[in-house]
Design an enzyme around this catalytic site. Structure first.
Site, PDB file in Angstrom:
ATOM      1  CB  CYS A   6     -34.561 -17.864 -70.656  1.00 33.23           C
ATOM      2  SG  CYS A   6     -32.864 -18.637 -70.980  1.00 33.23           S
ATOM      3  CB  CYS A  49     -31.934 -21.013 -74.368  1.00 36.70           C
ATOM      4  SG  CYS A  49     -31.199 -19.329 -73.549  1.00 36.70           S
TER       5      CYS A  49
END
Length: 136
Positions: free
Chosen positions: A46, A48
């Site tokens: 992902c 993040c």
């Protein structure tokens, strides 16, 4: 779940900073049974993880006190290793990415996805450095 060519650079980002990638539940058990402090990064594909979790973990190692052992598991890639790591992170629910600090096998500090997402890498590094000051 993810092609090796996709995750390789994401694994290498942590490995190049001194983390050992764990691929089996047995490797996780062995790592968490070591004396001292162990930082576990639950890596992820992902945004993040790329933008803050991995860079924050790496920058945190520039602090005077750092964990004795650095390891990582990759969610969606090393299912058994990730499950074993998360088992040791209870009562926190599974989250990716996540960063946990263990001392002599006991969980002492945890950053879940909601602590990571939307925060700059420097904030993650500062949070971890505070935990290192206390536990390392």
């Amino acid at each position: 779940m993810y092609p090796p060519e996709l995750v390789k650079p994401m694994q290498e980002e942590l490995e190049n900073a001194g983390f050992t990638s764990l691929h089996t539940a047995q490797e996780v058990e062995k790592a968490l049974s070591k004396e001292g402090t162990t930082l576990v990064v639950v890596n992820s594909v992902c945004g993040c993880a790329a933008g803050t979790a991995r860079p924050g973990a790496v920058v945190s190692l520039q602090h005077d006190k750092t964990p004795t052992n650095l390891v990582t598991v990759f969610a969606g890639v090393d299912a058994d290793a990730t499950a074993k790591a998360r088992e040791n992170m209870i009562p926190f629910p599974p989250s990716s990415p996540a960063i946990a600090l263990f001392k002599d096998g006991a969980l002492v500090h945890m950053l879940e996805r909601h602590h990571i997402e939307g925060r700059p890498a420097e904030v993650i590094a500062s949070n971890l450095a505070g935990a290192y000051e206390e536990y390392c």
